[in-house]
Every structure is written in C-alpha cells, then in structure tokens.
Design an enzyme around this catalytic site. Structure first.
Site, PDB file in Angstrom:
ATOM      1  N   HIS A 292       3.361   3.373  -8.965  1.00 50.75           N
ATOM      2  CA  HIS A 292       3.306   1.935  -9.227  1.00 50.75           C
ATOM      3  C   HIS A 292       4.575   1.462  -9.939  1.00 50.75           C
ATOM      4  O   HIS A 292       5.083   0.372  -9.660  1.00 50.75           O
ATOM      5  CB  HIS A 292       2.079   1.610 -10.076  1.00 50.75           C
ATOM      6  CG  HIS A 292       0.785   1.895  -9.394  1.00 50.75           C
ATOM      7  ND1 HIS A 292       0.437   1.335  -8.179  1.00 50.75           N
ATOM      8  CD2 HIS A 292      -0.264   2.697  -9.736  1.00 50.75           C
ATOM      9  CE1 HIS A 292      -0.750   1.768  -7.803  1.00 50.75           C
ATOM     10  NE2 HIS A 292      -1.195   2.600  -8.737  1.00 50.75           N
TER      11      HIS A 292
ATOM     12  N   LEU B 285      11.606 -20.296  -4.563  1.00 49.14           N
ATOM     13  CA  LEU B 285      10.542 -19.458  -4.015  1.00 49.14           C
ATOM     14  C   LEU B 285       9.276 -19.558  -4.860  1.00 49.14           C
ATOM     15  O   LEU B 285       9.325 -19.516  -6.085  1.00 49.14           O
ATOM     16  CB  LEU B 285      11.007 -17.997  -3.977  1.00 49.14           C
ATOM     17  CG  LEU B 285       9.944 -16.956  -3.566  1.00 49.14           C
ATOM     18  CD1 LEU B 285       9.649 -17.045  -2.075  1.00 49.14           C
ATOM     19  CD2 LEU B 285      10.412 -15.548  -3.942  1.00 49.14           C
TER      20      LEU B 285
ATOM     21  N   TRP C 128       2.696   8.003  -2.413  1.00 50.05           N
ATOM     22  CA  TRP C 128       4.133   8.280  -2.571  1.00 50.05           C
ATOM     23  C   TRP C 128       4.358   9.193  -3.774  1.00 50.05           C
ATOM     24  O   TRP C 128       5.133  10.159  -3.706  1.00 50.05           O
ATOM     25  CB  TRP C 128       4.877   6.960  -2.749  1.00 50.05           C
ATOM     26  CG  TRP C 128       6.371   7.073  -2.853  1.00 50.05           C
ATOM     27  CD1 TRP C 128       7.278   7.032  -1.824  1.00 50.05           C
ATOM     28  CD2 TRP C 128       7.137   7.241  -4.060  1.00 50.05           C
ATOM     29  NE1 TRP C 128       8.554   7.159  -2.315  1.00 50.05           N
ATOM     30  CE2 TRP C 128       8.498   7.293  -3.680  1.00 50.05           C
ATOM     31  CE3 TRP C 128       6.811   7.358  -5.395  1.00 50.05           C
ATOM     32  CZ2 TRP C 128       9.527   7.448  -4.600  1.00 50.05           C
ATOM     33  CZ3 TRP C 128       7.834   7.520  -6.328  1.00 50.05           C
ATOM     34  CH2 TRP C 128       9.168   7.566  -5.924  1.00 50.05           C
TER      35      TRP C 128
ATOM     36  N   ARG D 284       1.784  -5.063   6.111  1.00 53.23           N
ATOM     37  CA  ARG D 284       1.082  -4.021   5.362  1.00 53.23           C
ATOM     38  C   ARG D 284       1.854  -2.714   5.479  1.00 53.23           C
ATOM     39  O   ARG D 284       2.173  -2.253   6.576  1.00 53.23           O
ATOM     40  CB  ARG D 284      -0.338  -3.808   5.870  1.00 53.23           C
ATOM     41  CG  ARG D 284      -1.016  -2.668   5.078  1.00 53.23           C
ATOM     42  CD  ARG D 284      -2.486  -2.563   5.282  1.00 53.23           C
ATOM     43  NE  ARG D 284      -3.025  -1.557   4.351  1.00 53.23           N
ATOM     44  CZ  ARG D 284      -4.244  -1.542   3.882  1.00 53.23           C
ATOM     45  NH1 ARG D 284      -5.096  -2.491   4.225  1.00 53.23           N
ATOM     46  NH2 ARG D 284      -4.639  -0.604   3.045  1.00 53.23           N
TER      47      ARG D 284
ATOM     48  N   SER E 207      -6.485  -5.587  -6.032  1.00 51.34           N
ATOM     49  CA  SER E 207      -7.652  -6.153  -5.357  1.00 51.34           C
ATOM     50  C   SER E 207      -8.892  -6.035  -6.235  1.00 51.34           C
ATOM     51  O   SER E 207      -8.933  -5.262  -7.201  1.00 51.34           O
ATOM     52  CB  SER E 207      -7.899  -5.441  -4.022  1.00 51.34           C
ATOM     53  OG  SER E 207      -8.528  -4.194  -4.233  1.00 51.34           O
TER      54      SER E 207
ATOM     55  N   ASN F 299       1.611   3.345  -3.028  1.00 53.96           N
ATOM     56  CA  ASN F 299       2.233   3.786  -4.282  1.00 53.96           C
ATOM     57  C   ASN F 299       1.704   5.149  -4.737  1.00 53.96           C
ATOM     58  O   ASN F 299       2.480   6.043  -5.100  1.00 53.96           O
ATOM     59  CB  ASN F 299       1.988   2.763  -5.397  1.00 53.96           C
ATOM     60  CG  ASN F 299       2.835   1.517  -5.246  1.00 53.96           C
ATOM     61  OD1 ASN F 299       3.912   1.548  -4.660  1.00 53.96           O
ATOM     62  ND2 ASN F 299       2.346   0.414  -5.786  1.00 53.96           N
ATOM     63  N   GLY F 300       0.380   5.285  -4.748  1.00 54.84           N
ATOM     64  CA  GLY F 300      -0.234   6.528  -5.209  1.00 54.84           C
ATOM     65  C   GLY F 300       0.124   7.715  -4.344  1.00 54.84           C
ATOM     66  O   GLY F 300       0.463   8.799  -4.841  1.00 54.84           O
TER      67      GLY F 300
ATOM     68  N   ILE G 284      -7.048  -5.170   6.987  1.00 54.69           N
ATOM     69  CA  ILE G 284      -6.700  -6.292   6.119  1.00 54.69           C
ATOM     70  C   ILE G 284      -7.153  -6.065   4.684  1.00 54.69           C
ATOM     71  O   ILE G 284      -6.578  -6.613   3.740  1.00 54.69           O
ATOM     72  CB  ILE G 284      -7.309  -7.598   6.670  1.00 54.69           C
ATOM     73  CG1 ILE G 284      -6.733  -7.888   8.065  1.00 54.69           C
ATOM     74  CG2 ILE G 284      -7.036  -8.768   5.741  1.00 54.69           C
ATOM     75  CD1 ILE G 284      -5.225  -7.936   8.100  1.00 54.69           C
TER      76      ILE G 284
ATOM     77  N   ARG H 153     -10.788   2.648  -8.691  1.00 52.04           N
ATOM     78  CA  ARG H 153      -9.800   3.733  -8.781  1.00 52.04           C
ATOM     79  C   ARG H 153      -9.940   4.448 -10.129  1.00 52.04           C
ATOM     80  O   ARG H 153     -10.604   3.937 -11.047  1.00 52.04           O
ATOM     81  CB  ARG H 153      -8.393   3.163  -8.624  1.00 52.04           C
ATOM     82  CG  ARG H 153      -8.124   2.639  -7.224  1.00 52.04           C
ATOM     83  CD  ARG H 153      -6.681   2.247  -7.049  1.00 52.04           C
ATOM     84  NE  ARG H 153      -6.400   1.835  -5.684  1.00 52.04           N
ATOM     85  CZ  ARG H 153      -5.197   1.553  -5.216  1.00 52.04           C
ATOM     86  NH1 ARG H 153      -4.141   1.649  -6.019  1.00 52.04           N
ATOM     87  NH2 ARG H 153      -5.022   1.205  -3.963  1.00 52.04           N
TER      88      ARG H 153
ATOM     89  N   GLU I  19       0.596 -13.730  12.038  1.00 54.52           N
ATOM     90  CA  GLU I  19       1.074 -12.548  12.727  1.00 54.52           C
ATOM     91  C   GLU I  19       0.946 -11.352  11.780  1.00 54.52           C
ATOM     92  O   GLU I  19       1.145 -11.496  10.566  1.00 54.52           O
ATOM     93  CB  GLU I  19       2.534 -12.729  13.158  1.00 54.52           C
ATOM     94  CG  GLU I  19       2.763 -13.888  14.114  1.00 54.52           C
ATOM     95  CD  GLU I  19       1.996 -13.740  15.421  1.00 54.52           C
ATOM     96  OE1 GLU I  19       1.837 -12.587  15.890  1.00 54.52           O
ATOM     97  OE2 GLU I  19       1.549 -14.763  15.975  1.00 54.52           O
TER      98      GLU I  19
ATOM     99  N   ASP J 173       0.830  -1.206   0.000  1.00 54.91           N
ATOM    100  CA  ASP J 173       0.000   0.000   0.000  1.00 54.91           C
ATOM    101  C   ASP J 173       0.869   1.263   0.000  1.00 54.91           C
ATOM    102  O   ASP J 173       1.922   1.303   0.649  1.00 54.91           O
ATOM    103  CB  ASP J 173      -0.901  -0.011   1.239  1.00 54.91           C
ATOM    104  CG  ASP J 173      -1.981   1.046   1.174  1.00 54.91           C
ATOM    105  OD1 ASP J 173      -2.275   1.544   0.063  1.00 54.91           O
ATOM    106  OD2 ASP J 173      -2.542   1.387   2.235  1.00 54.91           O
TER     107      ASP J 173
END
Length: 242
Positions: A34, A128, A22, A185, A62, A19-20, A192, A68, A204, A17
C-alpha cells in the site's frame, strides 16, 4: 486519424488492485504494498493533469475491505490519514480539488476531521477533481440515495412522479461530478467489485494484469488509447463511419 488523439475521457475511475499481492511476491508484508502503491497514485494524478482529464476517482478502500487482516486495515487507514495531512500543499499547488465519497462515519474522529479539513482547504481549486472512494460501496451509494429521495418525498420537496434516472443520479455521492467515461482495473481481476454500480452503466472498461504498484503513465496511456478506439453507443445504434 486526428480525432482519436483528441478523444480523452473526462472522468476516469480506477480500481487500484494488487498492492498486497505485489508485496507478497517480494516477500514483504501486505501493508508495504500500500505504501508503494501511493507512489503509483501520485504518478497517476500527474498523468491525469497533463492529459486534461477533469475527474479522477480512485477506489482506495471499499466497504468490504474491513474484512481484511486487522493490521493491514489499520496500516491502510494510517496511510490515508498521513496522506491527507501531508499532501494538502501539493493539492493546492497543482490546483486539485479533493472530494471523498463513502460512509466516513465508520472512521475515527481524527480521520473524519482530516477528510473535512482537506476538502475544505481545496474546495476552491478549479483543476483536476480528485475523488477518493473510502469505505465506499456501490450498493451503499444506491441505498443512501433511495433514503434521501424517500425523505424528500415525505417532506414534500419532491413529487414521486418527478423521479427519473437523472433525478436519482443527483442523490448519489457523485452528483456534482461528470459521468464516468472509463473504468480501469489493475491486478488481473475482471469484475467491478461493488464500485460505482449506477454510475458506470455505460462506461468503457479496461482491465490489466499489472499490479497497482507497477501502474505507470505508459499503462495509463494504453488505457486511454483503448478508450479512443471505442464507439460509445449508450444503448443506441451508431452507423459505422469510415
């Protein structure tokens, strides 16, 4: 003291969370954030590999992000497409298996094809697992899981009395993945936002005010250090040990 150093989460999920905000702070359009945020993604992946994290799930888009501004959404999806088409070589180089979870039927055919292609070309990689949540929502995940269970019950593949929590988990988009140990986050919000609602019941949670483009290995390490101090009870009771 040594055991805390070895306590590494096997599955880390991150809500990327900020990017915009920033970009706006720097007098730029939101889509610029982004693009810079993608650099933070690459650094995050490198850190995960170096620290033997097995699964990294990133909340990229999401199901609510369609609300947006249209130009921002278009820019974000173009960036996603560009990344899929241009990072496969790096994914294979670092033995990364790419998975995309979410309702990708909302994306155009070109993007859907790129997703399938990237997943297919990295499916045999054993390092990974990079799990990208795109057009994903936790409520959607649960609903589609319920629909699959209903279909299997109707077709006689599953007895309704066999349905337990573990059974239901196998019908979610994360069925093949390890449980989520840690959720991070960025951006200062402490919620969430419809992310992995079933899967993070006992994860956690680590919140930071840092906006995503400024996220780096030091902040990631802070989150890991926090995780290492937690005594995970999973709803039970563990007597304090000295």
């Amino acid at each position: 003291m040594q055991k805390n150093k070895k306590k590494i989460p096997l599955h880390v999920a991150i809500i990327m969370d900020g990017n915009g905000r920033w970009a706006q702070k720097k007098g730029k359009i939101r889509s610029f954030g982004h693009k810079i945020g993608f650099k933070a993604v690459k650094e995050t992946i490198k850190f995960a590999i170096k620290n033997n994290i097995k699964v990294l799930t990133l909340y990229a888009f999401s199901s609510e992000n369609w609300k947006r501004p249209k130009l921002e959404v278009i820019s974000l999806l173009k960036l996603f497409l560009f990344t899929l088409n241009n990072e496969i070589e790096n994914l294979n180089k670092y033995n990364i298996c790419l998975k995309v979870i979410g309702d990708i039927t909302f994306f155009n055919k070109e993007l859907q094809l790129s997703i399938y292609n990237a997943e297919k070309k990295t499916i045999k990689n054993s390092g990974l697992t990079l799990n990208i949540a795109a057009n994903y929502g936790g409520k959607w995940d649960i609903v589609q899981g319920v629909k699959k269970i209903i279909a299997d019950v109707r077709n006689g593949y599953l007895d309704i009395n066999q349905i337990e929590e573990e059974t239901f988990s196998q019908y979610l988009s994360t069925s093949t993945l390890l449980p989520v140990d840690l959720v991070i986050r960025t951006g200062g919000e402490k919620r969430i936002s419809n992310f992995l609602l079933w899967q993070i019941a006992y994860s956690e949670l680590y919140f930071t005010d840092i906006l995503w483009p400024d996220f780096n290995k030091f902040i990631f390490q802070d989150a890991i250090n926090y995780f290492s101090t937690r005594k995970r009870r999973f709803g039970g009771f563990i007597e304090d040990q000295k």
